[in-house]
Design an enzyme around this catalytic site. Structure first.
Site, PDB file in Angstrom:
ATOM      1  CG  HIS A 194      -2.203  -0.735   0.945  1.00 19.17           C
ATOM      2  ND1 HIS A 194      -3.043  -1.168   1.928  1.00 19.17           N
ATOM      3  CD2 HIS A 194      -2.783  -1.099  -0.223  1.00 19.17           C
ATOM      4  CE1 HIS A 194      -4.083  -1.761   1.389  1.00 19.17           C
ATOM      5  NE2 HIS A 194      -3.943  -1.755   0.084  1.00 19.17           N
ATOM      6  NE  ARG A 301      -6.134  -8.822 -17.492  1.00 14.65           N
ATOM      7  CZ  ARG A 301      -5.371  -7.813 -17.935  1.00 14.65           C
ATOM      8  NH1 ARG A 301      -5.223  -6.727 -17.201  1.00 14.65           N
ATOM      9  NH2 ARG A 301      -4.769  -7.909 -19.103  1.00 14.65           N
ATOM     10  CD  GLU A 437      -8.627 -12.989 -24.892  1.00 13.90           C
ATOM     11  OE1 GLU A 437      -7.704 -12.649 -24.153  1.00 13.90           O
ATOM     12  OE2 GLU A 437      -9.625 -13.618 -24.493  1.00 13.90           O
ATOM     13  CG  ASP A 461      -4.490 -14.721 -24.143  1.00 15.42           C
ATOM     14  OD1 ASP A 461      -3.516 -15.451 -23.889  1.00 15.42           O
ATOM     15  OD2 ASP A 461      -5.309 -14.352 -23.285  1.00 15.42           O
ATOM     16  NE  ARG A 471      -0.484 -13.512 -21.453  1.00 10.32           N
ATOM     17  CZ  ARG A 471      -1.696 -12.991 -21.254  1.00 10.32           C
ATOM     18  NH1 ARG A 471      -2.707 -13.338 -22.037  1.00 10.32           N
ATOM     19  NH2 ARG A 471      -1.905 -12.107 -20.329  1.00 10.32           N
ATOM     20  CB  CYS A 508      -8.513  -4.558 -23.649  1.00 16.02           C
ATOM     21  SG  CYS A 508      -8.920  -6.274 -23.983  1.00 16.02           S
TER      22      CYS A 508
HETATM   23  C1  PEP Z   1      -5.263 -10.127 -23.647  1.00 15.06           C
HETATM   24  O1  PEP Z   1      -5.171 -11.346 -23.824  1.00 15.06           O
HETATM   25  O2  PEP Z   1      -4.776  -9.269 -24.406  1.00 15.06           O
HETATM   26  C2  PEP Z   1      -5.969  -9.616 -22.459  1.00 15.06           C
HETATM   27  C3  PEP Z   1      -6.194  -8.335 -22.302  1.00 15.06           C
HETATM   28  O3  PEP Z   1      -6.378 -10.539 -21.532  1.00 15.06           O
HETATM   29  P1  PEP Z   1      -5.407 -11.142 -20.401  1.00 15.06           P
HETATM   30  O4  PEP Z   1      -4.096 -10.400 -20.472  1.00 15.06           O
HETATM   31  O5  PEP Z   1      -6.126 -10.948 -19.110  1.00 15.06           O
HETATM   32  O6  PEP Z   1      -5.315 -12.570 -20.815  1.00 15.06           O
HETATM   33 MG    MG Z   2      -6.368 -12.711 -22.658  1.00 12.45          MG
END
Ligand code: PEP
Ligand code: MG
Length: 576
Positions: A194, A301, A437, A461, A471, A508
């Site tokens: 924190h 998320r 994705e 993804d 990844r 995203c």
């Molecule tokens: C992605 O896969 O780009 C994504 C935003 O989801 P996460 O990173 O939570 O898998």
């Molecule tokens: Mg993802």
């Protein structure tokens, strides 16, 4: 002679100042057996100390300037709340009575127990909450020791100093900020503590986890800290100090310019409004979100409601979590992604999924939700109910086939019907979208788009699945390339599908938050970026300096190029 020590960079910025050593380790505690008739007065002594700790924190909360984000007070409040919790208020009383020991010892026993419970947690964020418990217990111990804890930092002239301590509590950090300290270094703590979060939110350069800092640095010596690299430099010569001063001025100016953009909307020079939204995981992320001036949450998320706990959050707890964020967003949209549990992010160790060699290709995200329809429906019900409090969108992760989409929409329909028969309200027009994705989804985006209100490209993804690179495997990290021609083609395909169906397409994944790709993505037609809040102002600065009409042609050229080196140089020239 110059001395360089390194730690964890938790709050950006350069600070140059004299060291102020703060020696406030936890007091040593000894066991002391009580006579029977001493027990109740010891309990009273303990309870008084807890009350005093609470008053002390309330006093600090009142010193927070009015224009400071309300979330800063929330950190202090979380410590005040802990002091009300039975784990600190009642359990030690039971120990005093049962073991006939002094309050300090009872508190130590409880501290050790709580530490071992927290340390077994797998989630990094929850594990770091052990520091907060330690801070609060330490405060009570100090009060028990000398009854006048109040870290007397406000009595000392700290303006412009760099504080070097074993650890700092959020309350210390707030007190120091009102004293205009230049920065701080702690021996303990991590990026998720924190105190680190507060330092970022208060804009104080900070480096934590600097082992031995208090013995390596001397009181009053001049040092430099670089909160961006986690470096601490002592004994620097005049030339070095001058060059850091110059960097400090430049960074300050750049930050001032970025901060000034917070309340400006993102609009290209040729008048296209671009939506810049934030990715969040916890309610605490709302601090950073507010400072970034985000247009809303593009990706929430929700995994933390499920993992590293005995039971997943039930409908009521979820509704509560979503509603808290909706209220904090004050009318800005919230995109809630349904559960992205995977084989490696499983909350239920008894879940009868088969053991799998390739978890990323296994039963994760929407596939996992469709195997546990009750759990999925429960989340959809909570999201739907939350939608009556403000604008909410539902985002389905890792949809790969049309059948998954059809089944998800049918479960959503059932959830809506249930709520209707229970006469509970929800947004009847709640937008539902899918994450793109996997390559199959990008190739089918035009089909998905017909049934959905929006799409969101998850490049993290998408790159993993397109290039067949795990990844999280360091050995193949070097192959992870957002500019790979195949990745760019799939991004383009998705954007085209959205334009054709007249539905918005967001991005995203991390690619959306990397300033190197902003102009390329604008040129390809992306109009909704969602990324970690800390990237947003920089992206906004680039958007507001760009003209889409000048980017479209070069972006097409990049799309038609196959040679990686040529693509990189074209992207570089687009950014010049
Ligand atoms: C992605 O896969 O780009 C994504 C935003 O989801 P996460 O990173 O939570 O898998
Ligand atoms: Mg993802």
């Amino acid at each position: 002679m110059a001395l360089i020590i390194s730690g964890i960079d938790v709050s950006k910025g350069i600070a140059i100042g004299n060291v102020h050593l703060l020696n406030r380790g936890a007091p040593e505690v000894f066991e002391h057996k009580l006579k029977k008739d001493e027990i109740e007065s010891e309990v009273e002594r303990f309870q008084k100390a807890v009350d005093e700790a609470s008053n002390h924190l309330r006093g600090i909360r009142d010193t927070i300037p009015k224009d400071t984000s309300t979330d800063v007070a929330a950190f202090i409040d979380s410590h005040i709340l802990m002091l009300k919790d039975s784990m600190l208020r009642k359990v030690p009383v039971g120990i005093i009575r049962k073991q006939r020991c002094n309050a300090e010892w009872a508190l130590k026993i409880q501290h050790d127990k709580l530490i071992s419970t927290f340390e077994q947690m797998e989630d990094d964020y929850l594990r770091t909450r052990v520091n907060d418990v330690g801070h609060v217990i330490n405060l009570i111990q100090q009060i028990l020791k000398d009854r006048q804890y109040a870290v007397q930092i406000d009595a000392q002239p700290l303006k412009g100093r760099i504080i070097v301590a074993d650890d700092l509590t959020p309350a210390d950090t707030v007190l120091m900020q009102t004293q205009s300290i230049a920065g701080f270094i702690t021996e303990l703590g991590g990026p998720l503590s924190h105190t680190a979060i507060l330092a970022r939110s208060l804009g104080i350069p900070a480096v934590v986890g600097v082992q031995g800092a208090r013995s390596l640095l001397r009181q009053e010596e001049r040092i430099i800290i670089d909160g961006s690299s986690g470096m601490v430099l002592a004994g620097a010569d005049q030339k070095t100090i001058q060059s850091y001063r110059m960097r400090q001025r430049k960074e300050k100016e750049a930050r001032r310019k970025l901060r000034a953009l917070r309340d400006v909307s993102a609009r290209t020079r040729d008048g296209r409004r671009i939506s810049l939204q934030a990715n969040i995981e916890l309610a605490e992320d709302m601090i950073a979100l507010r400072q970034s001036g985000a247009d809303g949450v593009g990706l929430y998320r929700t995994e933390f409601l499920y993992i590293d706990r005995e039971e997943p959050a039930d409908e009521a707890e979820q509704l509560n979590a979503y509603r808290t964020i909706i209220r904090a967003l004050k009318g800005k949209p919230l995109t809630i992604r349904t559960l992205d549990l995977g084989a490696e992010k499983e909350f239920d160790p008894h879940f009868q999924g088969p053991l799998t060699q390739n978890p990323a290709l296994g039963l994760r995200a929407i596939r996992r939700s469709l195997k546990d329809i009750d759990l999925f429906k429960q989340q959809l019900r909570a999201i739907l109910r939350a939608s009556s409090y403000g604008p909410v969108r539902i985002l389905l992760p890792m949809v790969t086939s049309h059948a998954e989409l059809v089944q998800s929409l049918s479960i959503l329909g059932q959830a809506k019907q249930e709520l209707e028969s229970e006469q509970r309200s929800y947004d009847q027009n709640i937008p539902i979208g899918a994450m793109i994705e996997v390559p199959a989804a990008a190739l089918s985006a035009h089909i998905f788009a017909k049934q959905l209100s929006f799409l969101s490209i998850g490049t993290n993804d998408l790159i993993q699945y397109t290039l067949a690179i795990d990844r999280i495997d360091d050995q193949v990290n070097y192959l992870y390339d957002p500019l790979h021609p195949s990745v760019l083609k799939l991004v383009d395909l998705t954007l085209r599908a959205g334009r054709h169906a007249k539905i918005p397409v967001a991005m995203c994944g991390e690619m959306a938050g990397d300033p190197r790709y902003t102009r390329l993505l604008l040129g390809l037609g992306l109009q909704e970026f969602s990324t970690h809040p800390s990237n947003l102002l920089e992206i906004k600065q680039i958007v507001n300096r760009s003209r889409i009409s000048e980017l479209e042609k070069p972006a097409r050229r990049i799309l038609n190029t196959t040679l990686p080196a040529r693509i990189t140089s074209l992207v570089d020239s687009l950014n010049d």
